[in-house]
Motif scaffolding. Structure first.
Motif, PDB file in Angstrom:
ATOM      1  N   VAL A   1       0.864  -1.181   0.000  1.00  0.00           N
ATOM      2  CA  VAL A   1       0.000   0.000   0.000  1.00  0.00           C
ATOM      3  C   VAL A   1       0.900   1.231   0.000  1.00  0.00           C
ATOM      4  O   VAL A   1       1.739   1.405   0.888  1.00  0.00           O
ATOM      5  CB  VAL A   1      -0.934   0.017   1.224  1.00  0.00           C
ATOM      6  CG1 VAL A   1      -1.655   1.360   1.330  1.00  0.00           C
ATOM      7  CG2 VAL A   1      -1.958  -1.107   1.117  1.00  0.00           C
ATOM      8  N   HIS A   2       0.738   2.070  -1.004  1.00  0.00           N
ATOM      9  CA  HIS A   2       1.595   3.242  -1.190  1.00  0.00           C
ATOM     10  C   HIS A   2       0.853   4.505  -0.756  1.00  0.00           C
ATOM     11  O   HIS A   2      -0.377   4.598  -0.873  1.00  0.00           O
ATOM     12  CB  HIS A   2       2.029   3.357  -2.646  1.00  0.00           C
ATOM     13  CG  HIS A   2       2.744   2.139  -3.150  1.00  0.00           C
ATOM     14  ND1 HIS A   2       4.073   1.928  -2.942  1.00  0.00           N
ATOM     15  CD2 HIS A   2       2.284   1.047  -3.840  1.00  0.00           C
ATOM     16  CE1 HIS A   2       4.442   0.771  -3.496  1.00  0.00           C
ATOM     17  NE2 HIS A   2       3.367   0.219  -4.036  1.00  0.00           N
ATOM     18  N   SER A   3       1.618   5.490  -0.275  1.00  0.00           N
ATOM     19  CA  SER A   3       1.023   6.741   0.194  1.00  0.00           C
ATOM     20  C   SER A   3       1.772   7.932  -0.383  1.00  0.00           C
ATOM     21  O   SER A   3       2.904   7.806  -0.861  1.00  0.00           O
ATOM     22  CB  SER A   3       1.075   6.794   1.729  1.00  0.00           C
ATOM     23  OG  SER A   3       2.422   6.958   2.163  1.00  0.00           O
ATOM     24  N   ASP A   4       1.137   9.106  -0.294  1.00  0.00           N
ATOM     25  CA  ASP A   4       1.792  10.305  -0.792  1.00  0.00           C
ATOM     26  C   ASP A   4       2.874  10.819   0.163  1.00  0.00           C
ATOM     27  O   ASP A   4       3.576  11.776  -0.149  1.00  0.00           O
ATOM     28  CB  ASP A   4       0.766  11.404  -1.073  1.00  0.00           C
ATOM     29  CG  ASP A   4      -0.017  11.816   0.163  1.00  0.00           C
ATOM     30  OD1 ASP A   4       0.247  11.279   1.267  1.00  0.00           O
ATOM     31  OD2 ASP A   4      -0.914  12.686   0.033  1.00  0.00           O
ATOM     32  N   SER A   5       3.038  10.151   1.319  1.00  0.00           N
ATOM     33  CA  SER A   5       4.112  10.508   2.247  1.00  0.00           C
ATOM     34  C   SER A   5       5.434   9.843   1.881  1.00  0.00           C
ATOM     35  O   SER A   5       6.472  10.157   2.463  1.00  0.00           O
ATOM     36  CB  SER A   5       3.733  10.094   3.670  1.00  0.00           C
ATOM     37  OG  SER A   5       3.751   8.675   3.796  1.00  0.00           O
ATOM     38  N   GLY A   6       5.378   8.904   0.945  1.00  0.00           N
ATOM     39  CA  GLY A   6       6.561   8.137   0.587  1.00  0.00           C
ATOM     40  C   GLY A   6       6.696   6.852   1.368  1.00  0.00           C
ATOM     41  O   GLY A   6       7.543   6.012   1.042  1.00  0.00           O
ATOM     42  N   LEU A   7       5.862   6.651   2.387  1.00  0.00           N
ATOM     43  CA  LEU A   7       5.883   5.416   3.167  1.00  0.00           C
ATOM     44  C   LEU A   7       5.092   4.328   2.445  1.00  0.00           C
ATOM     45  O   LEU A   7       4.121   4.607   1.733  1.00  0.00           O
ATOM     46  CB  LEU A   7       5.281   5.652   4.552  1.00  0.00           C
ATOM     47  CG  LEU A   7       6.052   6.594   5.489  1.00  0.00           C
ATOM     48  CD1 LEU A   7       5.241   6.860   6.748  1.00  0.00           C
ATOM     49  CD2 LEU A   7       7.415   6.000   5.832  1.00  0.00           C
ATOM     50  N   THR A   8       5.520   3.087   2.645  1.00  0.00           N
ATOM     51  CA  THR A   8       4.858   1.929   2.043  1.00  0.00           C
ATOM     52  C   THR A   8       4.511   0.937   3.134  1.00  0.00           C
ATOM     53  O   THR A   8       5.327   0.655   4.024  1.00  0.00           O
ATOM     54  CB  THR A   8       5.766   1.252   1.006  1.00  0.00           C
ATOM     55  OG1 THR A   8       6.073   2.187  -0.032  1.00  0.00           O
ATOM     56  CG2 THR A   8       5.096   0.028   0.402  1.00  0.00           C
ATOM     57  N   GLY A   9       3.300   0.399   3.075  1.00  0.00           N
ATOM     58  CA  GLY A   9       2.876  -0.649   4.002  1.00  0.00           C
ATOM     59  C   GLY A   9       2.870  -1.992   3.313  1.00  0.00           C
ATOM     60  O   GLY A   9       2.546  -2.098   2.119  1.00  0.00           O
ATOM     61  N   PHE A  10       3.219  -3.044   4.059  1.00  0.00           N
ATOM     62  CA  PHE A  10       3.325  -4.385   3.499  1.00  0.00           C
ATOM     63  C   PHE A  10       2.290  -5.310   4.137  1.00  0.00           C
ATOM     64  O   PHE A  10       2.049  -5.269   5.345  1.00  0.00           O
ATOM     65  CB  PHE A  10       4.727  -4.953   3.727  1.00  0.00           C
ATOM     66  CG  PHE A  10       5.814  -4.157   3.054  1.00  0.00           C
ATOM     67  CD1 PHE A  10       6.104  -4.357   1.711  1.00  0.00           C
ATOM     68  CD2 PHE A  10       6.530  -3.201   3.749  1.00  0.00           C
ATOM     69  CE1 PHE A  10       7.086  -3.619   1.076  1.00  0.00           C
ATOM     70  CE2 PHE A  10       7.518  -2.459   3.135  1.00  0.00           C
ATOM     71  CZ  PHE A  10       7.800  -2.661   1.792  1.00  0.00           C
ATOM     72  N   GLY A  11       1.696  -6.152   3.306  1.00  0.00           N
ATOM     73  CA  GLY A  11       0.749  -7.161   3.766  1.00  0.00           C
ATOM     74  C   GLY A  11       0.789  -8.356   2.841  1.00  0.00           C
ATOM     75  O   GLY A  11       1.408  -8.304   1.772  1.00  0.00           O
ATOM     76  N   SER A  12       0.136  -9.431   3.233  1.00  0.00           N
ATOM     77  CA  SER A  12       0.107 -10.605   2.364  1.00  0.00           C
ATOM     78  C   SER A  12      -1.143 -11.419   2.644  1.00  0.00           C
ATOM     79  O   SER A  12      -1.793 -11.254   3.685  1.00  0.00           O
ATOM     80  CB  SER A  12       1.353 -11.479   2.557  1.00  0.00           C
ATOM     81  OG  SER A  12       1.347 -12.117   3.826  1.00  0.00           O
ATOM     82  N   ALA A  13      -1.470 -12.298   1.706  1.00  0.00           N
ATOM     83  CA  ALA A  13      -2.628 -13.177   1.844  1.00  0.00           C
ATOM     84  C   ALA A  13      -2.279 -14.553   1.314  1.00  0.00           C
ATOM     85  O   ALA A  13      -1.446 -14.697   0.412  1.00  0.00           O
ATOM     86  CB  ALA A  13      -3.828 -12.614   1.082  1.00  0.00           C
ATOM     87  N   ALA A  14      -2.929 -15.556   1.894  1.00  0.00           N
ATOM     88  CA  ALA A  14      -2.706 -16.941   1.477  1.00  0.00           C
ATOM     89  C   ALA A  14      -4.042 -17.575   1.100  1.00  0.00           C
ATOM     90  O   ALA A  14      -4.970 -17.574   1.915  1.00  0.00           O
ATOM     91  CB  ALA A  14      -2.056 -17.737   2.609  1.00  0.00           C
ATOM     92  N   PRO A  15      -4.188 -18.099  -0.107  1.00  0.00           N
ATOM     93  CA  PRO A  15      -5.426 -18.784  -0.461  1.00  0.00           C
ATOM     94  C   PRO A  15      -5.512 -20.137   0.244  1.00  0.00           C
ATOM     95  O   PRO A  15      -4.512 -20.838   0.388  1.00  0.00           O
ATOM     96  CB  PRO A  15      -5.310 -18.961  -1.981  1.00  0.00           C
ATOM     97  CG  PRO A  15      -3.843 -19.004  -2.244  1.00  0.00           C
ATOM     98  CD  PRO A  15      -3.222 -18.082  -1.223  1.00  0.00           C
TER      99      PRO A  15
END
Length: 356
Positions: free
Chosen positions: A36-50
């Motif tokens: 997930v990207h933001s206009d602050s330059g920070l990025t958030g990370f996540g994941s999913a498993a089927p």
């Protein structure tokens, strides 16, 4: 801070050893990695498993769900996160694993924006989180041998997969208890593999053989809540729901019916941290403890579950061993394992800097 984009990609992670339950056998795991990207330059990370036999989701449905969420969340103020999470949950029915991946990444981003670890953002001082280790289905001798190995590696709680022929399951548990002794905690998880009467039969056989178990997880079919209550009322040890409990609404129903003694929260089932907190609150109000678990997930989403567990008083049992079965880690940073102990980095958010 505005949400500018959400991207995803798929990774295949071979397991170091096959993982077998009453529902499926897994030799590699497909995970969807989300940013997930933001206009602050920070990025958030996540994941999913089927986990098609549990959540009904595939890699394609998760990536499609992430794209749909991106289209509805792009441009929203991340710091106004109540509105953000309500939109995330309301803009599409189901797709809980896709929601979980985006929810995790947003929580990672929020904690990073405050320069604090996620468990701090969620309100908790870090405490010790010691995971159990799962012993997958096999013949009794092989399961006993693997149990002995895991105890030597420092695990004091074993989660034993059962479900199927009752006599074989009893032989498995007798062999394991003989192998590890009486001081090791044993949990049993049937993954819907018994009828309610079979589950009660197993419980009574364990009592006769004086085989101590801490709890029995999901003994019968997910939809059979009356069956769960029957097992709870006729077993001397706690009965926990797993596949029967996806949402806060499910949790409320189980509490109202007095169908279980505890519940297994999984982010992939409930749609992420936002809904998991609601479930934990319902359980806490009812005086019911929670176990936090995972599907066959990589360290990214399991890290989020660990941070949540570190922040909630009634999440007091931990089944967060899935990354220990992975042959590679797709993330740089995050939680680490020292035997059964999960250690948190003193870094913002999940402590993940990038994907490998």
């Amino acid at each position: 801070m505005k949400l500018t984009d959400i991207t995803s990609r798929t990774v295949s992670i071979p397991l170091s050893t096959p993982f077998r339950t009453a529902l499926r056998t897994v030799t590699s795991m497909e995970n969807v990695l989300v940013e997930v990207h933001s206009d602050s330059g920070l990025t958030g990370f996540g994941s999913a498993a089927p986990a098609t036999v549990i959540t009904g989701e595939t890699v394609a449905s998760i990536t499609g769900g992430v794209d749909h969420l991106r289209d509805h969340l792009r441009g929203m103020d991340i710091t106004a996160y109540e509105a953000l999470f309500n939109t995330l949950n309301d803009c599409i029915i189901g797709c809980m694993s896709a929601k979980a991946a985006v929810d995790i990444a947003i929580h990672d981003l929020l904690a990073k924006s405050l320069n604090i670890p996620l468990y701090r953002f969620l309100g908790g001082p870090v405490r010790e989180v010691d995971t159990d280790i799962t012993i997958s289905l096999d013949d009794p001798a092989a399961m006993a041998a693997k149990s002995g190995e895991r105890v030597k590696q420092g695990f004091s709680t074993l989660k034993i997969k059962v479900g199927g022929d009752v006599e074989t399951d009893l032989a498995r548990l007798k062999s394991i208890r003989d192998s590890v002794g009486d001081t090791i905690c044993i949990r049993i998880d049937a993954n819907q593999g018994w009828t309610p009467k079979q589950a009660v039969q197993v419980g009574r056989m364990l009592e006769r053989e004086n085989i101590q178990v801490e709890l029995m997880e999901q003994p019968c079919a997910a939809h059979d809540l009356e069956g769960l209550r029957f097992v709870r009322e006729n077993c001397s040890f706690p009965v926990y729901a797993d596949e029967s409990m996806f949402s806060p609404r499910d949790a409320l129903r189980l509490v109202t019916m007095k169908a279980v003694d505890g519940m297994n929260i999984k982010l992939m089932k409930c749609g992420g941290i936002y809904n998991a907190i609601k479930i934990a609150a319902i359980a806490d109000t009812a005086g019911i403890p929670c176990l936090i678990g995972s599907m066959m997930e990589c360290s990214v989403s399991v890290a989020a579950a660990a941070h949540l567990a570190a922040s909630r008083r009634n999440i007091d049992k931990f089944d967060l061993d899935a990354p220990l079965f992975c042959s590679v880690n797709p993330a740089r940073g995050g939680i680490t394992y020292r035997g059964c102990r999960i250690e948190f980095p003193d870094l913002p958010g999940l402590g993940i800097s990038s994907y490998t």
